[in-house]
Write an enzyme that holds these catalytic residues in place. Structure first.
Site, PDB file in Angstrom:
ATOM      1  N   SER A 102      24.240 -58.651 -27.922  1.00  0.00           N
ATOM      2  CA  SER A 102      24.310 -57.707 -26.816  1.00  0.00           C
ATOM      3  C   SER A 102      25.752 -57.196 -26.639  1.00  0.00           C
ATOM      4  O   SER A 102      26.327 -56.644 -27.566  1.00  0.00           O
ATOM      5  CB  SER A 102      23.774 -58.379 -25.548  1.00  0.00           C
ATOM      6  OG  SER A 102      23.633 -57.459 -24.494  1.00  0.00           O
ATOM      7  N   ASP A 249      14.696 -52.676 -27.740  1.00  0.00           N
ATOM      8  CA  ASP A 249      14.331 -54.071 -27.468  1.00  0.00           C
ATOM      9  C   ASP A 249      14.235 -54.361 -25.972  1.00  0.00           C
ATOM     10  O   ASP A 249      14.186 -55.511 -25.554  1.00  0.00           O
ATOM     11  CB  ASP A 249      15.326 -55.031 -28.134  1.00  0.00           C
ATOM     12  CG  ASP A 249      16.743 -54.923 -27.560  1.00  0.00           C
ATOM     13  OD1 ASP A 249      16.959 -54.158 -26.589  1.00  0.00           O
ATOM     14  OD2 ASP A 249      17.650 -55.616 -28.078  1.00  0.00           O
ATOM     15  N   HIS A 271      15.126 -58.173 -26.239  1.00  0.00           N
ATOM     16  CA  HIS A 271      16.561 -58.470 -26.214  1.00  0.00           C
ATOM     17  C   HIS A 271      16.860 -59.964 -26.081  1.00  0.00           C
ATOM     18  O   HIS A 271      17.837 -60.457 -26.652  1.00  0.00           O
ATOM     19  CB  HIS A 271      17.205 -57.705 -25.057  1.00  0.00           C
ATOM     20  CG  HIS A 271      18.678 -57.536 -25.190  1.00  0.00           C
ATOM     21  ND1 HIS A 271      19.269 -56.795 -26.194  1.00  0.00           N
ATOM     22  CD2 HIS A 271      19.719 -58.017 -24.445  1.00  0.00           C
ATOM     23  CE1 HIS A 271      20.578 -56.822 -26.064  1.00  0.00           C
ATOM     24  NE2 HIS A 271      20.882 -57.553 -25.015  1.00  0.00           N
TER      25      HIS A 271
END
Length: 305
Positions: A102, A249, A271
């Protein structure tokens, strides 16, 4: 034939870890870097759920870092650089393999940009390398200077402070507005101008596989809702609407996640699945996230990294 049968039987009785000995044993230590509102661990809950132990079990030296739960990419990058230097001093290694999830993707890129001599590889997982529509929406709904922004920033800064405190990193500064700006499309574009290494020049292509001695990789998921038992999945299904149908995602568009060699950008993962969260409640019909990390460690090993 009897002898061969006996050998096969003996092999079948060996523990799997013995058969895979050295499978993840990279030349350089692996350093994991969390994303927005991330942590190393809070009590028994790991951000990288089950991943460090799986890598270590077959030979890898793994270090889990902790940077600000919410701050600018540059601030988080400087915090990470300090920890990388500490890891190198403690291990005697010449370089490290950085893996960021991320916001950890741009964070590791910052370190690879300013100190490429210390980095063997940089791997971005669900990385916000060209910004996120979710951050764009947040900044549009609560623009800087507005009352709504003040409220949101106060709440998110407080949450980030609590996360860091519970995970033992209470001394780290938090700035959720700076984080949102870094993760926006405009903020990512500005960052990429200063730190372009490995970033694709096309809208959805691959970047340079190697730049200034650093090998670049990426992978990501493309399915927001993957497990009915995961309490976070409904929220990711909602945030996925911000992408207007583009493959994502739940928090990052697949094309935005590209960096260097794109291993895959269409895993049936969201994610959080990408780091085996929530506590392993991922898609049962997709490759286990832990397996993907093990395969990548073996990939780095095969490259002499």
């Amino acid at each position: 034939m009897t002898w061969l049968g006996a050998c096969l039987l003996a092999l079948s009785l060996l523990p799997a870890s013995t058969l895979a000995a050295g499978y993840t044993q990279t030349k350089y230590p692996i350093v994991l870097v969390h994303g927005l509102f991330g942590f190393d661990n809070i009590g028994p809950v790991e951000y990288w759920y089950g991943i460090p132990s799986a890598l270590r079990s077959d030979g890898a030296k793994v270090y889990v870092t902790q940077v600000s739960a919410a701050n600018s990419t540059e601030a988080r990058g400087e915090q990470l650089l300090t920890q990388v230097k500490q890891i190198l001093a403690a291990t005697g290694a010449a370089k490290v393999n950085l893996i960021g999830h991320s916001h950890g993707g741009p964070t590791i890129r910052y370190v690879a940009s300013v100190r490429p001599d210390l980095i063997a590889s940089a791997t971005s997982i669900g990385g916000v390398n060209k910004g996120s529509a979710v951050a764009d929406v947040l900044l549009k709904v609560a623009p800087p200077g507005s009352l709504s922004n003040t409220v949101v920033v106060s709440i998110t800064n407080g949450l980030a402070t609590i996360i860091n405190f519970l995970s033992g990193g209470s001394g780290l500064n938090q700035n959720s507005l700076a984080a949102a700006q870094s993760l926006s499309t405009a903020g990512a574009a500005k960052f990429n101008q200063a730190h372009p290494w490995g970033v694709p020049t096309s809208s959805c292509g691959e970047g340079a596989y190697t730049a200034r001695g650093v090998a670049y990789f990426s992978w990501s998921g493309a399915k927001a809702y993957t497990n009915v038992f995961d309490p976070i999945d409904p929220a990711l299904a909602l945030t996925s609407l911000a992408f207007g149908g583009a493959k994502n995602d739940g928090l990052v568009a697949s094309c935005s996640s590209h960096l260097g060699r794109v291993i895959r950008d269409d895993y049936a993962m969201n994610h959080l699945d990408e780091v085996n969260q929530t506590i392993g409640l991922t898609n049962l019909f997709e490759t286990n996230p832990v397996t993907i990390f093990r395969q990548h460690a073996n990939r780095l090993k095969g490259m002499g990294l």
